[in-house]
Motif scaffolding. Sequence first.
Motif, mmCIF file in Angstrom:
data_model
loop_
_atom_site.group_PDB
_atom_site.id
_atom_site.type_symbol
_atom_site.label_atom_id
_atom_site.label_comp_id
_atom_site.label_asym_id
_atom_site.label_seq_id
_atom_site.Cartn_x
_atom_site.Cartn_y
_atom_site.Cartn_z
ATOM 1 N N SER A 163 -4.758 0.826 -12.266
ATOM 2 C CA SER A 163 -4.003 0.724 -13.508
ATOM 3 C C SER A 163 -2.708 1.361 -13.696
ATOM 4 C CB SER A 163 -5.005 0.651 -14.831
ATOM 5 O OG SER A 163 -5.470 2.146 -14.670
ATOM 6 N N GLU A 164 -2.919 2.774 -13.541
ATOM 7 C CA GLU A 164 -1.572 3.582 -13.665
ATOM 8 C C GLU A 164 -0.668 2.992 -12.750
ATOM 9 O OE1 GLU A 164 -4.047 7.734 -14.529
ATOM 10 O OE2 GLU A 164 -3.284 7.371 -12.468
ATOM 11 N N LEU A 165 -0.829 2.595 -11.408
ATOM 12 C CA LEU A 165 0.153 2.189 -10.336
ATOM 13 C C LEU A 165 0.807 0.953 -11.198
ATOM 14 C CD1 LEU A 165 1.488 2.006 -7.638
ATOM 15 C CD2 LEU A 165 -0.421 0.687 -6.858
ATOM 16 N N LEU A 166 0.119 -0.026 -11.657
ATOM 17 C CA LEU A 166 0.529 -0.950 -12.218
ATOM 18 C C LEU A 166 1.576 -0.845 -13.586
ATOM 19 C CD1 LEU A 166 -2.157 -3.574 -11.723
ATOM 20 C CD2 LEU A 166 -0.394 -3.509 -10.799
ATOM 21 N N SER A 167 0.886 0.146 -14.408
ATOM 22 C CA SER A 167 1.606 0.537 -15.558
ATOM 23 C C SER A 167 3.131 1.449 -15.100
ATOM 24 C CB SER A 167 0.970 1.419 -16.286
ATOM 25 O OG SER A 167 1.357 2.223 -17.485
ATOM 26 N N GLU A 168 2.989 2.122 -13.961
ATOM 27 C CA GLU A 168 4.207 2.840 -13.564
ATOM 28 C C GLU A 168 5.117 1.900 -12.916
ATOM 29 O OE1 GLU A 168 5.390 6.348 -10.548
ATOM 30 O OE2 GLU A 168 3.166 6.222 -11.021
ATOM 31 N N LYS A 169 4.784 1.193 -11.990
ATOM 32 C CA LYS A 169 5.769 0.212 -11.340
ATOM 33 C C LYS A 169 5.768 -0.988 -11.728
ATOM 34 C CE LYS A 169 6.982 3.907 -8.768
ATOM 35 N NZ LYS A 169 8.321 4.421 -8.768
ATOM 36 N N GLY A 170 4.868 -1.455 -12.408
ATOM 37 C CA GLY A 170 4.772 -3.017 -12.886
ATOM 38 C C GLY A 170 4.512 -4.070 -11.752
ATOM 39 N N VAL A 171 5.579 -5.027 -11.643
ATOM 40 C CA VAL A 171 5.558 -6.064 -10.516
ATOM 41 C C VAL A 171 5.437 -5.551 -9.177
ATOM 42 C CG1 VAL A 171 6.245 -8.045 -9.860
ATOM 43 C CG2 VAL A 171 6.374 -7.818 -12.248
ATOM 44 N N ASN A 172 6.537 -4.370 -8.946
ATOM 45 C CA ASN A 172 6.425 -3.720 -7.813
ATOM 46 C C ASN A 172 5.038 -3.133 -7.432
ATOM 47 O OD1 ASN A 172 9.310 -4.630 -7.320
ATOM 48 N ND2 ASN A 172 9.783 -2.606 -8.402
ATOM 49 N N GLY A 173 4.626 -2.366 -8.279
ATOM 50 C CA GLY A 173 3.296 -1.840 -7.880
ATOM 51 C C GLY A 173 2.288 -2.911 -7.393
ATOM 52 N N ALA A 174 2.256 -3.956 -8.167
ATOM 53 C CA ALA A 174 1.170 -5.167 -7.758
ATOM 54 C C ALA A 174 1.577 -5.741 -6.612
ATOM 55 C CB ALA A 174 1.512 -6.115 -8.707
ATOM 56 N N LEU A 175 3.004 -5.795 -6.002
ATOM 57 C CA LEU A 175 3.494 -6.428 -4.721
ATOM 58 C C LEU A 175 2.935 -5.364 -3.658
ATOM 59 C CD1 LEU A 175 6.829 -7.679 -5.464
ATOM 60 C CD2 LEU A 175 4.971 -8.930 -4.992
ATOM 61 N N PHE A 176 3.159 -4.038 -3.800
ATOM 62 C CA PHE A 176 2.789 -3.070 -2.922
ATOM 63 C C PHE A 176 1.454 -3.009 -2.656
ATOM 64 C CE2 PHE A 176 1.130 1.206 -2.215
ATOM 65 C CZ PHE A 176 1.692 1.553 -0.995
ATOM 66 N N ALA A 177 0.495 -3.250 -3.917
ATOM 67 C CA ALA A 177 -0.972 -2.983 -3.447
ATOM 68 C C ALA A 177 -1.414 -4.487 -2.614
ATOM 69 C CB ALA A 177 -1.583 -3.328 -4.953
ATOM 70 N N MET A 178 -0.686 -5.570 -2.997
ATOM 71 C CA MET A 178 -0.871 -7.007 -2.400
ATOM 72 C C MET A 178 -0.573 -6.907 -0.815
ATOM 73 S SD MET A 178 0.381 -10.647 -3.411
ATOM 74 C CE MET A 178 -0.022 -10.339 -5.005
ATOM 75 N N GLY A 179 0.487 -6.123 -0.519
ATOM 76 C CA GLY A 179 1.040 -5.979 0.968
ATOM 77 C C GLY A 179 0.159 -5.259 1.732
ATOM 78 N N GLU A 180 -0.339 -4.045 1.192
ATOM 79 C CA GLU A 180 -1.329 -3.205 1.716
ATOM 80 C C GLU A 180 -2.825 -3.905 2.072
ATOM 81 O OE1 GLU A 180 -1.334 0.251 2.939
ATOM 82 O OE2 GLU A 180 0.419 -0.868 3.296
ATOM 83 N N VAL A 181 -3.150 -4.708 1.037
ATOM 84 C CA VAL A 181 -4.362 -5.346 1.013
ATOM 85 C C VAL A 181 -4.284 -6.398 2.219
ATOM 86 C CG1 VAL A 181 -6.066 -6.982 0.012
ATOM 87 C CG2 VAL A 181 -5.129 -5.209 -1.131
ATOM 88 N N LEU A 182 -3.040 -7.352 2.102
ATOM 89 C CA LEU A 182 -3.036 -8.171 3.320
ATOM 90 C C LEU A 182 -2.900 -7.441 4.690
ATOM 91 C CD1 LEU A 182 -0.262 -10.531 1.908
ATOM 92 C CD2 LEU A 182 -2.610 -11.069 2.395
#
Length: 368
Positions: A227-246
């Motif tokens: 939640s802190e990652l998404l709050s801090e980086k917004g869409v970019n944080g979600a993209l980063f997490a999604m890329g790592e999960v893939l």
Amino acid sequence: MEAYKQWVWRNREYVHSLGSFANGLTWLLPEKFSASEIGPEAVTAFLGIFTTINEHIIENAPTPRGLVESSGSDPSLSYPLLIAILKDLETVVEVAAEHFYGDKKWNYIFLTEAMKAVIRLALFRNSGYKMLLQGGETSNEEKDSDQSESQIRAGNLGRNLGPHSLGNQNRHNPWNLEGRAMSALSSFGQNARTTTTSSTSGWSRRIQHQQAVIEPPMIKERRRTLSELLSEKGVNGALFAMGEVLYIMRPLIYVLFIRKYGVRSWIPWAISLSVDTLGMGILANSKWWGEKSKQVHFSGLEKDELRRRKLLWALYLMRDPFFTKYTRQKLESSQKKLEPIPLIGFLTEKIVELLEGAQSRYTYISGS
């Protein structure tokens, strides 16, 4: 066990060289690529695990007090160590499963990849959603200046108040004028303490006790939540997490489709390449998308990791059905052209033999 750890710490260079040499020799074991020969792979796995444990002991050597420590670096529960041990064991699992169960070996390979995926997801969460280096085998400890400056400053403040701070600071730079002056003062203080009378011993003990209390223990870095990652980086944080999960899930997806369609089908090969391409594209967009304050900034280690992941795409040339239809023909053609040349022809034949043998094992070309 403690005595062995001390020996490894004292002889780390020798242990590292010996492990690399032993692992290199395993490629020369007889029947290395025979489907029914489990012994050589078991020897390889044993040596690999032995080397992995030694490297883990070296990496967790005692560090000075007051340093910033990641909250996920507890050596008693080391995810990188578990991943490395699984990677050492997976080839033995593949060879044994192929020997006893034939094509059903993919069920056991799937279980192995599922275990690695679960551990990597746990490591990704436990590290504060940092990029996994070397598939999680290497700790991502490079700190950004704005992330750990206050913690390092607090540790330095505690050390500066310690009883031996003057000597410790000036050992790093003893040649400047200030360093020599402070070293002289420190030496004078040491001599003065040794000549004091017993009447001041109680006072000295109280001062040393207060200084010991002031000196801080190891400072642990607070782990960032999703939640802190998404709050801090917004869409970019979600993209980063999604890329790592893939990236983490790609080997598991690949084996899942091999179980369904077979290793000779283009579907698993194409889907795996698509997942790799999509994940890398998402990570790249997380760096450039949106406002500058919302962009994900990669450290030097993370940029090297992205380059390493791109190099791993070359393994698609070694995976069926691409290897059977194209790569093998090129290798055999090159071997025939170079065969008449002394020494070079012999070396080319051995290289082609090693490549074809490695290609027959999923674990050697999985890139996971």
